[in-house]
Design an enzyme around this catalytic site. Structure first.
Site, PDB file in Angstrom:
ATOM      1  N   ASP A  92     -76.149  27.682 -11.707  1.00  0.00           N
ATOM      2  CA  ASP A  92     -77.360  28.456 -11.442  1.00  0.00           C
ATOM      3  C   ASP A  92     -77.428  28.688  -9.932  1.00  0.00           C
ATOM      4  O   ASP A  92     -77.840  27.823  -9.175  1.00  0.00           O
ATOM      5  CB  ASP A  92     -78.595  27.701 -11.949  1.00  0.00           C
ATOM      6  CG  ASP A  92     -79.876  28.491 -11.709  1.00  0.00           C
ATOM      7  OD1 ASP A  92     -79.796  29.577 -11.100  1.00  0.00           O
ATOM      8  OD2 ASP A  92     -80.951  28.011 -12.126  1.00  0.00           O
ATOM      9  N   LYS A 130     -82.952  36.247  -6.601  1.00  0.00           N
ATOM     10  CA  LYS A 130     -83.405  36.160  -5.206  1.00  0.00           C
ATOM     11  C   LYS A 130     -82.642  37.124  -4.272  1.00  0.00           C
ATOM     12  O   LYS A 130     -82.960  38.302  -4.272  1.00  0.00           O
ATOM     13  CB  LYS A 130     -83.387  34.700  -4.748  1.00  0.00           C
ATOM     14  CG  LYS A 130     -84.397  33.907  -5.606  1.00  0.00           C
ATOM     15  CD  LYS A 130     -84.672  32.485  -5.204  1.00  0.00           C
ATOM     16  CE  LYS A 130     -85.850  31.969  -6.017  1.00  0.00           C
ATOM     17  NZ  LYS A 130     -85.606  30.802  -6.844  1.00  0.00           N
ATOM     18  N   TYR A 178     -84.204  23.000 -10.999  1.00  0.00           N
ATOM     19  CA  TYR A 178     -85.108  23.951 -11.656  1.00  0.00           C
ATOM     20  C   TYR A 178     -84.307  25.193 -12.034  1.00  0.00           C
ATOM     21  O   TYR A 178     -83.537  25.711 -11.231  1.00  0.00           O
ATOM     22  CB  TYR A 178     -86.246  24.336 -10.710  1.00  0.00           C
ATOM     23  CG  TYR A 178     -87.168  25.415 -11.240  1.00  0.00           C
ATOM     24  CD1 TYR A 178     -88.018  25.171 -12.328  1.00  0.00           C
ATOM     25  CD2 TYR A 178     -87.200  26.687 -10.663  1.00  0.00           C
ATOM     26  CE1 TYR A 178     -88.873  26.158 -12.804  1.00  0.00           C
ATOM     27  CE2 TYR A 178     -88.056  27.678 -11.137  1.00  0.00           C
ATOM     28  CZ  TYR A 178     -88.894  27.404 -12.202  1.00  0.00           C
ATOM     29  OH  TYR A 178     -89.738  28.380 -12.679  1.00  0.00           O
TER      30      TYR A 178
END
Ligand SMILES: *Cc1c(COP(=O)(O)O)cnc(C)c1O
Length: 427
Positions: free
Chosen positions: A238, A266, A143
């Protein structure tokens, strides 16, 4: 008796689609009513009904120091007095940019944005602008936020066109996205030898954390690096989830591979909306205002978000931080595996740094297809039983879990005691 959680969820569904501002929060895959949190401290959170939980979600990754860490709160309080936003450069942005470049050697220049989605979306645009090519390769189960071009599932036969995995995404947008299998070298080599010169970028979660938790086979990331170099494609790691989560040098440090671009989020925002992308100077120089690839953001590099991120990145540099985090997480995964084994439950678990996966199947999965073989019903039962015990795991068997530095030995022991009670009566 209706709990306050239930009442809040009922009211929320009236005014917010599905009652939530991000789909996985709705408990759809595990069933039941989502827990409304009102407070967090260290490894613990409290819900609207004052029930406490040990939290293994940590806001889906950012809270590597636990909830409301005093240093992070202090940094935010100090900064907030000077104003919330300027829309002009500030010294703190320079400070975090320098730090990111120092800690992640593949990053020579970096730009700050407000979400992981923005980071990956722009990294893709930048790779396309830099190479003058369109095709993107991604891997099933990874994702990368909800950018149109990345909301793709595999077409029929992996080497065909990708098709949109969301309504509202035009097929023209996903036509140039190819979806391959994570950890499948043969397929990768095949597509590169066929169409390598068309590939603008390969984007990958170096450790996949959005299909439960899947680590790369030893040859997978080196092959990606080699093929991208050979064909002039941009390799994008990523690391929105893995960045400063699996180690101080991120996943690229653990596996010793240098991507061309990296996306972060994050942890680097310390719980505030902050993310970044960066990499080779030559590529980053293609960005406006120096280059022709456009990207902008009213709140990019927001001083309050940056202060939370800086305080967090200071703390994780404490000597021994990742050793302790790794050992706490292993204590959890080894403990759970041992208990399940004792009661002959098909279950296993593994971790890297402060990130872990739990699988209701005989052995550790290494692909999306194998993750799909996990017993979802058993996970859901385990999830609800643990929730009842005051242990909050991610409400889906397809998400990674997170341990923070606030998860003490005592906290982990309590978790294992609860799991023992559940597994001992499992049939
Ligand atoms: C969370 C995540 C994103 C998206 O970040 P948001 O801040 O939610 O937009 C992108 N990539 C990976 C690997 C993620 O885990």
């Amino acid at each position: 008796m209706t709990s306050l959680n239930q009442k809040l969820f009922q009211r929320s569904q009236e005014f917010i689609p599905g009652g939530v501002n991000s789909p996985v929060r709705a408990f759809k895959s595990v069933g039941g009513t989502p827990v409304f949190f009102k407070q967090g401290k260290g490894a613990y959170v409290w819900d609207a009904d004052n029930k406490s939980y040990i939290d293994y979600v940590g806001s889906w990754g950012p809270l590597i120091l636990g909830h409301a860490h005093p240093e992070v709160i202090k940094a935010v309080q100090n900064k907030i007095k000077d104003g919330l936003t300027f829309g002009a450069p500030t010294e703190a942005e320079l400070e975090i940019a320098e730090l990111l470049c120092k800690l992640v050697p593949s990053i020579e220049q970096v730009r700050l944005v407000s979400s992981g989605t923005e980071a990956t979306m722009t990294a893709i645009r930048l790779a396309r602008g830099y190479t003058g090519r369109n095709r993107i390769i991604k891997f099933e189960g990874c994702y990368h936020g909800h950018d149109d071009a990345l909301l793709v599932k595999a077409g029929s036969g992996a080497l065909t066109l990708g098709c949109p995995s969301s309504a509202g995404v035009p097929a023209e947008v996903t036509n140039s996205t190819t979806v391959l299998n994570f950890n499948d070298l043969e397929e990768l080599e095949q597509i590169f030898s066929k169409a390598g010169r068309e590939v603008a970028a390969v984007i990958v979660e170096p450790v996949a954390g959005n299909m439960n938790f899947v680590t790369p086979n030893p040859k997978f990331l080196p092959a990606l690096r080699e093929l991208c170099t050979k064909y002039g494609s941009v390799l994008i790691f990523d690391e929105v989830m893995t960045g400063f989560r699996v180690g101080l040098g991120c996943a690229q440090g653990v596996y010793n591979i240098k991507p061309d671009l990296t996306t972060l989020g994050k942890v680097i925002g310390g719980g505030m909306p902050m993310a970044a992308f960066g990499g080779k100077r030559e590529i980053m120089q293609c960005l406006a205002p120096v280059g022709s690839v456009y990207q902008a953001g009213t709140l990019s590099g927001n001083p309050i978000a940056v202060s939370a991120g800086l305080a967090t990145l200071q703390m994780v540099q404490t000597p021994g931080f990742y050793e302790k985090l790794t050992s706490s997480t292993q204590q959890l995964t080894n403990g759970l595996t041992g208990i399940a084994k004792k009661y002959e439950i098909p279950f296993c678990a593994q971790s890297l740094g402060g990130m872990f996966g739990l699988y209701f199947r005989g052995d550790i999965p290494s692909s999306y297809a194998e993750v799909m073989e996990c017993d979802v019903e058993s996970f859901n039962r385990f999830f609800h039983a643990m929730l009842e015990e005051g242990i909050y795991f991610a409400p889906s068997s397809f998400e990674a879990g997170f341990v923070s530095s606030a998860h003490s030995d005592m906290v982990i022991r309590k978790t294992l005691q609860a799991a023992e009670r559940i597994f001992s009566t499992w049939e």
